[in-house]
Design an enzyme around this catalytic site. Structure first.
Site, mmCIF file in Angstrom:
data_model
loop_
_atom_site.group_PDB
_atom_site.id
_atom_site.type_symbol
_atom_site.label_atom_id
_atom_site.label_comp_id
_atom_site.label_asym_id
_atom_site.label_seq_id
_atom_site.Cartn_x
_atom_site.Cartn_y
_atom_site.Cartn_z
ATOM 1 N N HIS A 254 0.791 -1.219 0.031
ATOM 2 C CA HIS A 254 -0.072 -0.207 0.046
ATOM 3 C C HIS A 254 0.798 1.473 -0.033
ATOM 4 C CE1 HIS A 254 -4.222 -1.073 0.413
ATOM 5 N NE2 HIS A 254 -3.839 -2.316 0.915
ATOM 6 N N LYS B 6 -9.175 14.275 3.941
ATOM 7 C CA LYS B 6 -8.263 12.876 3.811
ATOM 8 C C LYS B 6 -7.532 13.062 5.030
ATOM 9 C CE LYS B 6 -6.701 13.875 -0.359
ATOM 10 N NZ LYS B 6 -6.679 12.663 -1.287
ATOM 11 N N ARG B 7 -6.645 11.894 5.297
ATOM 12 C CA ARG B 7 -5.867 12.190 6.623
ATOM 13 C C ARG B 7 -4.923 13.259 6.224
ATOM 14 N NH1 ARG B 7 -5.825 8.033 10.632
ATOM 15 N NH2 ARG B 7 -4.147 9.372 11.386
ATOM 16 N N LYS C 13 0.453 14.712 1.132
ATOM 17 C CA LYS C 13 -0.889 14.886 0.653
ATOM 18 C C LYS C 13 -1.014 16.527 0.368
ATOM 19 C CE LYS C 13 -3.409 11.033 2.650
ATOM 20 N NZ LYS C 13 -3.994 10.356 1.579
ATOM 21 N N THR D 169 -8.464 6.569 -2.746
ATOM 22 C CA THR D 169 -9.978 6.195 -3.050
ATOM 23 C C THR D 169 -10.701 7.282 -2.858
ATOM 24 O OG1 THR D 169 -10.011 5.462 -0.811
ATOM 25 C CG2 THR D 169 -9.554 3.603 -2.707
ATOM 26 N N LYS E 143 -14.283 8.398 -5.032
ATOM 27 C CA LYS E 143 -15.761 8.551 -4.405
ATOM 28 C C LYS E 143 -16.423 10.135 -4.925
ATOM 29 C CE LYS E 143 -14.099 6.570 -0.304
ATOM 30 N NZ LYS E 143 -13.259 6.976 1.092
HETATM 31 C C1 LIG Z 1 -12.195 7.235 1.247
HETATM 32 C C2 LIG Z 1 -11.554 7.805 2.556
HETATM 33 C C3 LIG Z 1 -10.553 7.853 2.991
HETATM 34 C C4 LIG Z 1 -9.336 7.994 1.873
HETATM 35 O O1 LIG Z 1 -9.070 9.101 1.428
HETATM 36 P P1 LIG Z 1 -7.756 9.312 0.510
HETATM 37 O O2 LIG Z 1 -8.592 10.584 -0.304
HETATM 38 O O3 LIG Z 1 -7.725 8.141 -0.754
HETATM 39 O O4 LIG Z 1 -6.688 9.375 1.103
HETATM 40 C C5 LIG Z 1 -9.978 8.227 4.252
HETATM 41 N N1 LIG Z 1 -10.768 8.375 5.125
HETATM 42 C C6 LIG Z 1 -12.292 8.259 4.907
HETATM 43 C C7 LIG Z 1 -13.154 8.442 6.084
HETATM 44 C C8 LIG Z 1 -12.557 7.798 3.926
HETATM 45 O O5 LIG Z 1 -13.929 7.541 3.345
#
Ligand SMILES: *Cc1c(COP(=O)(O)O)cnc(C)c1O
Length: 824
Positions: free
Chosen positions: A373, A564-565, A570, A672, A676
């Protein structure tokens, strides 16, 4: 019982797929009975009603659940065990109702109680058993496996405390414990009868059996009981209910009798709490390893319990004949977190089932498959040999044996190249020798996959290039995906209904059919309806922001979102710098080519990650200045959303116009969140990183705002990076940095943002914020220009949703099934 149950998976059709469930007419009775006899309540709080409904829904799926287990236990399918330290499930109710097709029944059943289904759905506490993308991927995969009729079991840990809840106090992140089980978990089924024992500590000794064969024994262990708690994973209207099996650690009943008899009863009982600590808390680190002993105990606990479970099931069917174990089972390792399962499977086969090494190795190496990952070096797990030898002495012996035999094989490839062998050894020598868990996983797995095309390519060329030279056939790509049930149908019912009206409902079973939306891009009614849906979803997001941040977002403005985190790679910082730049322009009266926008950032920082926490503080302080200036707010509003989680994302993605995917190229394995947003019709502003590249390819460059260095350029620039040059050549960046340095955003606490300024100006800034700034600015400018043309923007939005089919986790899982899980 008089109530009619949902029928179990019905008669098999000729496609072999079970029939959909019958509609449910038993819910009202279930609900009343639950309230009266199970919860002992007549007048109820919403929380009680939620529990009653959830129990009622669970009751509806118990029969299908049992049928699924029976069918799989006798079936010919190779069964998948998905091992993961994290499952970021979120809420279950909406997903279960959707899958069973009984949302309307639930609404009707609630009429007498004068609450809405939505009221009750929001009562459910998120199952936050994960940090971010990796844990959410595991959850999406479970949903897709069930919906595609794949016999898959998720194995994880039932943490008492999930991901911490984030509070913001004076702009600073404060962590609060997440006691998600405090009101009970209506979905879980505790199965004490299927508990297993997991050994720790002790020592090893050899013995000779009656046939004169020498074996090893692990003795004097301190055992911990692993008790399964099962959660149902319903497939989409297909009658299959898979299982997420979460292990809870409990103490054994055998007390230290000596101590017990000496009257230290209370002491002896108290000591048992130590065992239960194993499953107490999820480690909140995302993309960085945590070398704590307790973390290793969690990893081994999960791995051993899950393997014992698999072996027991196998024996129940085939006796102690393991020759075909790998034809009936495949174990997918979600990163190296459960990689200790490799030597543990060997141990169980050798020591408990008395197989010979070669046979045990054949089985293990045809059963294990490993998903990588991350390329970030700080996330690559290594466990100290000393710690392993103390905690898991027998397991360490087996790791040494695996290493010796594998290095023999490698030596045939590179005769006499000692340096190469030292580099490739599973054991990293040094003052404190360590086990490289990724190498252990690669050596033992028949498949090693990355999670996006670029990521896999970088694994082959970089991190794992020696292994790729040795075993090229092991390496493959599986680009991540997200489940359209949760992220489109459930999160965005308005858009789903609009799509139904144009396409019918077949897209719900096959997301690639969304492509047909492109046929309506000159239909002005459709374009208008699409924009209406977005606008209503923006209202819902604005309400969330108002409630959580006390900032008013105006739905007429562009909603520009990064959730995101929080991590330097990022680059939330790059986003904040852009906000500051807009703020400066507005103050100076230069609003030419600008569109009014509302910028939202959200995400949790690891509690020990000082820079990430400082970035949150900067966002909060900038937001305060922006939102409190009436000259600025007609053009710009900015909020930091606390406690970003799955349920928040279900509101955020449908209400977003512009999705920020701006990581330094080569650092984000896939992402991911990007998928979304795209599925919900957001346009992406992004770098050539992770799955962004594939998103760009799918939707075309006219529907995506691309900027920044690519991964090769980042790597090439690194040795002679001169941020001062970029700053000198950018009036905008210079202005932004000067404003931060001047203390404009830190009047109360002078100098607190100095580390941020230093990071941007440092030639060792790995994230190259300054290098990408101007390019980011011009992409943002293009985004603004397009947004000013409402129809043109809406067309791009439609095209994004239309092209999102390939990012359904169903498509991803189809490739795991066809390219990894079949065969052996
Ligand atoms: C989808 C999702 C992530 C992953 O987000 P990235 O932008 O790909 O880092 C992290 N936390 C939550 C709650 C999510 O739904």
């Amino acid at each position: 019982m008089a109530t009619k149950r949902l029928k179990a998976a019905g008669p098999e059709t000729d496609t072999g797929r079970p029939q959909p469930c019958e509609p449910c007419d038993a819910l009202p009775a279930c609900l009343e009975r639950q309230l009266r006899y199970n919860l002992c309540r007549e007048e109820s709080r919403h929380q009680d009603l939620f529990h009653a409904l959830a129990h009622g829904v669970k009751e509806q799926l118990l029969d299908s659940w049992r049928e699924t287990r029976k069918r799989d236990a006798a079936g010919q399918q190779r069964q998948v065990a998905y091992l993961s330290l994290e499952f970021l499930m979120g809420r279950t109710l909406g997903n279960a109702l959707l899958s069973l097709g009984i949302s309307d029944d639930a609404r009707k059943a609630l009429l007498p109680y004068s609450v809405t289904l939505e009221d009750l759905e929001s009562e459910e506490h998120d199952a936050g058993l994960g940090n971010g993308g990796l844990g959410r991927l595991a959850a999406c995969f479970l949903d897709s496996c069930a919906s595609m009729d794949i016999a898959a079991t998720g194995y994880g840990i039932r943490y008492e405390y999930g991901m911490f809840a984030q509070k913001i106090v004076d702009g600073y992140q404060i962590e609060r414990p997440d006691r998600w089980l405090k009101e009970g978990n209506p979905w879980e089924v505790r199965l004490h009868g299927q508990a297993v024992m997991v050994p720790f500590f002790g020592h090893t000794q050899s013995y000779v059996d009656r046939d004169g064969r020498r074996h090893m024994q692990w003795v004097g262990t301190q055992d911990v009981v692993a008790v399964p708690h099962d959660m149902p994973v319903p497939g989409y209207r297909n009658g299959r209910i898979n299982t997420l099996r979460l292990w809870k650690a409990e103490a054994t009943d055998d007390f230290d009798l000596e101590e017990f008899n000496q009257g230290d009863y209370a002491e002896a009982v108290a000591r048992k709490n130590l065992a239960e600590q194993i499953t107490m808390v999820l480690y909140p680190n995302d993309a960085s390893e945590n070398g704590k002993e307790l973390r290793l105990r969690q990893q081994y606990f999960l791995s051993s319990a899950s393997l014992q479970d698999l072996l027991r099931r196998h024996c129940a069917r085939f006796g102690d004949n393991f020759a075909d174990f790998h034809r009936h089972n495949v174990i997918q390792l979600n990163d190296t977190h459960p990689a200790i399962a490799v030597p543990e499977l060997m141990r169980l086969l050798l020591d408990v089932y008395c197989l010979e090494w070669d046979e045990a190795w054949h089985i293990t190496s045809h059963t294990m498959a490993y998903t990588n990952h991350t390329l970030l070096p700080e996330a690559l797990e290594c466990w100290s040999v000393r710690m392993l030898g103390h905690m898991l002495p027998r397991v360490l012996e087996i790791i040494y044996e695996i290493n010796a035999r594998y290095l023999d094989e490698a030596a045939h490839h590179w005769p006499g190249d000692g340096e190469m062998l030292a580099r490739m050894s599973i054991i990293e020598e040094g003052a404190e020798p360590r086990v490289r868990m990724a190498y252990l996983a690669i050596v033992a797995s028949f498949s090693v996959n990355g999670v996006a095309a670029l990521h896999t390519e970088l694994l082959r060329r970089g991190l794992f290039k020696d292994f790729h030279a040795l075993w090229p056939h092991k390496f493959n790509n599986k680009t991540n995906g997200v489940t359209p049930r949760r992220w489109l149908m459930n999160a965005n019912p308005r858009l789903s209904a609009l799509i139904d009206r144009r396409l019918g409902s077949a897209w719900r079973e096959d997301l690639s059919r969304l492509e047909s939306l492109n046929a309506f891009t000159s239909d002005s009614d459709f374009i208008h309806a699409w924009r209406e849906v977005k606008s209503v979803n923006k209202e819902a997001l604005a309400a969330l922001v108002e409630r959580e941040c006390h900032v008013q977002f105006d739905t007429a403005m562009m909603f520009d979102v990064q959730v995101k985190r929080i991590h330097e790679y990022k680059r939330q910082l790059l986003n904040i710098l852009h906000v500051i730049h807009l703020y400066q322009r507005i103050l100076s009266g230069d609003t030419h080519g600008m569109v009014p926008r509302c910028v939202l950032i959200g995400g949790k920082a690891a509690p020990g990650y000082a820079m990430a926490k400082l970035i949150i503080k900067l966002a909060g302080n900038v937001a305060h200045m922006v939102n409190s200036d009436p000259h600025v707010t007609p053009w710009l509003r900015f909020a930091f959303l606390p406690n970003y989680n799955v349920s928040a994302m279900e509101v955020i993605a449908p209400g977003t116009d512009l999705s920020e995917q701006i990581s330094t190229a080569g650092k984000e394995a896939s992402g991911t969140g990007n998928m979304k947003f795209m599925m919900n019709g957001a346009l992406t502003i992004g770098t050539l990183d992770g799955a962004n590249i594939e998103i760009l390819e799918a939707v075309g460059p006219d529907n995506f705002f691309l900027f920044g260095l690519n991964a090769d350029e980042v790597a090439a620039l690194k040795p002679h990076y001169r941020p001062d040059e970029y700053i000198r050549h950018s009036v905008a960046l210079e202005g932004v940095i000067e404003l931060i340095r001047s203390g404009h955003f830190s009047l109360q606490e002078p100098g607190i943002f100095d580390p941020i300024v230093s990071a941007i100006e440092s030639p060792w800034d790995q994230w190259m914020t300054a290098a990408d700034f101007e390019s980011y600015l011009s992409a943002q400018h293009q985004a603004a220009a397009l947004y000013a043309n409402k129809d043109a923007w809406t067309l791009c939005s439609i095209r994004n949703t239309a092209a999102s089919g390939r990012f359904s986790s169903d498509a991803t899982i189809a490739r795991y099934r066809d390219e990894i899980w079949t065969g052996a």
